[in-house]
Every structure is written in structure tokens, then in C-alpha cells.
Enzyme design. Structure first.
Site, PDB file in Angstrom:
ATOM      1  N   ASN A 277     -60.345   9.203  41.690  1.00  0.00           N
ATOM      2  CA  ASN A 277     -59.805   9.159  40.327  1.00  0.00           C
ATOM      3  C   ASN A 277     -58.469   9.908  40.375  1.00  0.00           C
ATOM      4  O   ASN A 277     -58.438  11.134  40.353  1.00  0.00           O
ATOM      5  CB  ASN A 277     -60.787   9.834  39.362  1.00  0.00           C
ATOM      6  CG  ASN A 277     -60.313   9.763  37.923  1.00  0.00           C
ATOM      7  OD1 ASN A 277     -59.195   9.314  37.641  1.00  0.00           O
ATOM      8  ND2 ASN A 277     -61.157  10.212  37.010  1.00  0.00           N
TER       9      ASN A 277
ATOM     10  N   ARG B 128     -60.924   4.475  40.281  1.00  0.00           N
ATOM     11  CA  ARG B 128     -60.909   4.315  38.833  1.00  0.00           C
ATOM     12  C   ARG B 128     -59.494   3.906  38.430  1.00  0.00           C
ATOM     13  O   ARG B 128     -58.532   4.607  38.751  1.00  0.00           O
ATOM     14  CB  ARG B 128     -61.275   5.627  38.158  1.00  0.00           C
ATOM     15  CG  ARG B 128     -61.121   5.534  36.663  1.00  0.00           C
ATOM     16  CD  ARG B 128     -61.416   6.844  35.974  1.00  0.00           C
ATOM     17  NE  ARG B 128     -61.369   6.637  34.537  1.00  0.00           N
ATOM     18  CZ  ARG B 128     -60.712   7.415  33.690  1.00  0.00           C
ATOM     19  NH1 ARG B 128     -60.056   8.471  34.138  1.00  0.00           N
ATOM     20  NH2 ARG B 128     -60.728   7.160  32.415  1.00  0.00           N
TER      21      ARG B 128
ATOM     22  N   GLU C 259     -69.839   8.322  35.833  1.00  0.00           N
ATOM     23  CA  GLU C 259     -68.875   7.250  36.112  1.00  0.00           C
ATOM     24  C   GLU C 259     -68.671   7.061  37.612  1.00  0.00           C
ATOM     25  O   GLU C 259     -68.446   5.946  38.073  1.00  0.00           O
ATOM     26  CB  GLU C 259     -67.541   7.564  35.406  1.00  0.00           C
ATOM     27  CG  GLU C 259     -67.651   7.391  33.904  1.00  0.00           C
ATOM     28  CD  GLU C 259     -66.544   8.075  33.119  1.00  0.00           C
ATOM     29  OE1 GLU C 259     -66.610   9.311  32.970  1.00  0.00           O
ATOM     30  OE2 GLU C 259     -65.634   7.388  32.644  1.00  0.00           O
TER      31      GLU C 259
END
Ligand code: ADP
Length: 402
Positions: free
Chosen positions: A14, A95, A387
């Protein structure tokens, strides 16, 4: 240490403009074998945190760019475990915040995908550039590994036109891609699937509302495993009241402030992103500290809580009508998982919908917890979001089809 890691793993990345978060995740169980964070990239006192095997390591060092950050993370894995060369690393899962209407599913990253994410930068100027830097650095570091992009917007691409369309001039919609996209899709997908599991039902047979309440916050109406509406729109400003964003406001406010205060569109945009929400109402963007002040009788904090609850009720009631049948409501993210008072304030007001709060369960939540009584017509749950697991799961599933 690496001998403890068996089976496939995914490196989940991320990347923001000045930070990279990473996790080495088992896509089958969600177990994180290691996690880390490099922050203050671009400065000479960047900090690397790496946690593996229950031990945390921290170093301050110079990290000029994302490529160096990925190189240092790889070195941290080699030094503190698990060594990436000794595990079955099947993919890197990234992500990516904005996939526009180009991506409704995870996708293998190719030069065409990178170009498409670049074209979407005007829609997510604060996020997509950092995501792209992370992708470029990771592709350089692991040229032979499949790299997968998992988009925050993808889950909401199933929204019908009725929910995704703004009633604005046609040229805005066609030329400038003005429509509702929605965000937090990875979290909404994960939590709604867990809700179906907790109900013991097939996701195809569940209608639920997920309330993702963190610094950013959004609600989603999910029917049969598909998002049918969500509260964020073209940008993550729309919808619920957040830490520093107002959620819904009258779109006439920008022109009004231009006229009466001489503010430019950029001034208004910045204030709506960074100075509104809880921060604008109370001086603090942090929900926990707002709640502490509210408990002491601070008037601004009392009103802020009422505004937050009122906005949530409008969305929950609206989504119940959109869904036609409501099986469950789920609370997730920092505020949703931790603040029993907010959950109770919302659920108590939903008695007319057949919601019966289990106050004792709500006050002693641990992990996934049902917080309504057994005879409540609508179930409510706390579901800690994950996530990284969802990105790992989707990445591994895609790679398995190659
Ligand atoms: P992000 O969107 O940055 O991932 P999080 O999901 O971590 O945010 O949520 C951050 C928010 O959660 C903050 O407003 C914080 O005050 C709130 N929060 C965290 N722990 C608690 C708690 N125990 N009680 C109330 N609010 C909490």
C-alpha cells in the site's frame, strides 16, 4: 524463521506519496507473517518499521525514493525474516485507490494497466501517483513476479446507473468522467462476505449495510454480494462525516464562499479535504478524543456526535429502502470496531426497523461479534476489517488462473 512459512504467500503493498506499507500474507488464512512501514520517504530521516515473529525492528535512515524503500524492505525481510527468497511468494498485490470505470476486478499489472492508472490521476491526485510509484519500484525489484492491482473502487462498479449517476450536464458525465465511483471497496467486499458467513448464509442471499468508520468513512448497501450503493462518490469527500472531511454538503457552497470570502476553488477543496469533518466541528479529527471531550460535556463535541449519528441514520434508513430487505448491519474500521457508544446510538434509533441491540455484547466486543439479540429482526455485527487479506486473496486467486 522462513521454515515456519509454508504454502503460498502474497506481498501486499500500500504505497502513498511519502510512505509504503507492506505485509506478507497467507491468502488462505489471512495470517500476516511480517508487516512493515516506511514513512517520510524523500527525507533524510525516514523511518522503517518491520515486525516479524512477534518482534518489532525500527531504523531511521535516508530513503530518497520508493525504489530505495522497497530495497530496504527486502533487506529487512532478509535480516529479520522471513527471507523472501525462501518463501513461496506467488504475487505482489497492490492497493490502488482509483480504477475509474476501467476496472471492476483485480488485474495483472501490465504497461497498459499502468497507463490507465496514470490517466486516472486527475480523479485521485492525492493517491494514484503514490500507488504508481510503489508499483514501479516493486516491478523493478521483483521483475519475475506477477503484480496485481486491487482497486478501492472496483467493488462498487456493480452499482446500477440509478446509484452511480449524478444529475449534472451530459458533457461533465461523458467528457470528464463525472459519476459516483465509491471507495473502501476492498473493505466492503471483505466485511460483507464475513457477514454472510456469520449469518450462515450464501453471500448471494444476503442484503446488508456495511459502515466503514475510520478516519475516512463510508457506508455501502450490498445485495447478493454486490455493491448497489455507497456513500462516497466521484471523490472520497461525499457521504458520512469523517475526521477532516464533511461528507455531504450543498454543492452551492463553493460558489457562495467564492462570492462572500473570495476563496478560490483550490482553497475550498483543501478546506473540505483537510479542515472539515470532526476537525472543523471540534478542533480534533480524532474520534476518540472527540468522545472524551463529549464525556466532559464539551458542547462542540456533543453536537459533533449528534451530526455524525444523524448522517449515519440517514444513510442506513436510505439504504434499507434501496435494499428492500435488510438482513444485517456491520460496523468496521477504527471507530466502527472500537466505539460502543456510537454503535449503540445508531442501533437504538433503528428499533422501528426491528433492530434489538444486545447492550452487553456491544460493550464487550472481541473480534467478530454479534451485537444484537437472537430475536432481532436485523442482525448487527462488529467485523474487524482486513484489507490486506482481501488483497492477498484476490491477487492469489487471479494468479491461479494464469
Ligand atoms: P484509517 O482510515 O486511517 O485507516 P482507522 O480505521 O485506523 O483509520 O480509524 C481511525 C479512527 O478510529 C480515529 O478517529 C480514532 O480516534 C478512532 N478510534 C481508534 N480507536 C478507538 C477507540 N478505542 N474508540 C473510539 N475511536 C477509536
Amino acid at each position: 524463521m522462513s521454515s515456519q512459512v509454508s504454502g503460498p504467500v502474497v506481498l501486499v503493498i500500500n504505497a502513498g506519496s511519502s510512505s509504503v506499507k507492506y505485509q506478507l500474507v497467507d491468502p488462505r488464512t489471512g495470517e500476516a507473517h511480517a508487516k512493515g512501514l516506511i514513512e517520510r520517504i524523500g527525507l533524510d530521516d525516514a523511518v522503517l518499521h518491520h515486525t516479524a515473529g512477534g518482534t518489532a525492528y525500527e531504523r531511521t535512515l535516508e530513503v530518497p525514493d520508493h525504489a530505495t524503500a522497497i530495497e530496504l524492505a527486502t533487506r529487512a525481510f532478509a535480516e529479520h525474516g522471513p527471507h523472501l527468497a525462501e518463501v513461496d511468494l506467488v504475487a505482489v498485490g497492490h492497493r490502488v485507490v482509483h480504477g475509474g470505470d476501467d476496472f471492476a476486478d483485480p488485474v495483472l499489472i501490465t504497461p497498459e494497466v499502468v497507463a490507465a492508472v496514470e490517466r486516472l490521476v486527475p480523479l485521485a491526485p492525492l493517491h494514484n501517483p503514490g500507488n504508481l510509484q510503489g508499483i514501479a519500484a516493486t516491478r523493478e525489484a521483483f521483475p519475475d513476479l506477477p503484480q496485481v492491482a486491487v482497486f478501492d473502487t472496483a467493488f462498487h462498479q456493480s452499482m446500477p446507473a440509478a446509484a452511480s449517476t449524478y444529475a449534472v450536464p451530459q458533457v461533465w458525465r461523458t467528457e470528464h468522467r463525472v459519476r459516483r465511483y465509491g471507495f473502501h471497496g476492498t473493505s466492503h467486499a471483505y466485511v460483507s462476505r464475513r457477514v454472510a458467513d456469520l449469518l450462515g448464509r450464501d453471500p448471494g442471499d444476503v442484503s446488508c449495510i456495511v459502515l466503514h468508520l475510520g478516519n475516512g468513512a463510508s457506508a455501502a448497501a450490498i445485495q447478493g454480494g454486490r455493491s448497489v450503493d455507497t456513500s462516497m462518490g466521484l471523490t472520497p469527500l461525499e457521504g458520512l462525516v469523517m475526521g477532516t472531511r464533511p461528507g455531504d454538503v450543498d454543492p452551492g457552497l463553493a460558489a457562495h464562499l467564492g462570492r462572500v470570502a473570495g476563496m478560490s476553488l483550490d482553497d475550498v477543496d483543501r478546506a473540505l479535504s483537510k479542515e472539515s469533518g470532526l476537525l472543523g466541528l471540534t478542533g480534533s479529527a480524532d474520534f476518540r478524543s472527540v468522545m472524551e471531550r463529549r464525556a466532559e460535556g464539551d458542547e462542540a463535541a456533543v453536537v459533533a456526535f449528534e451530526v455524525v449519528v444523524h448522517r449515519l441514520l440517514r444513510y442506513v434508513g436510505g439504504y434499507a429502502a434501496v435494499l428492500g430487505r435488510l438482513d444485517a448491519i456491520a460496523f468496521t474500521a477504527g471507530v466502527g470496531e472500537n466505539d460502543a457508544e456510537l454503535r449503540a446510538a445508531v442501533l437504538d434509533r433503528l428499533a422501528g426497523f426491528g433492530v434489538v441491540l444486545d447492550a452487553a455484547a456491544n460493550a464487550s466486543v472481541e473480534g467478530e461479534t454479534r451485537i444484537t439479540t437472537a430475536d432481532s429482526a436485523v442482525a448487527a455485527f462488529v467485523v474487524p476489517t482486513n484489507e490486506e487479506w482481501e488483497i492477498a486473496r484476490q491477487s492469489a486467486a487471479l494468479v491461479a488462473t494464469l
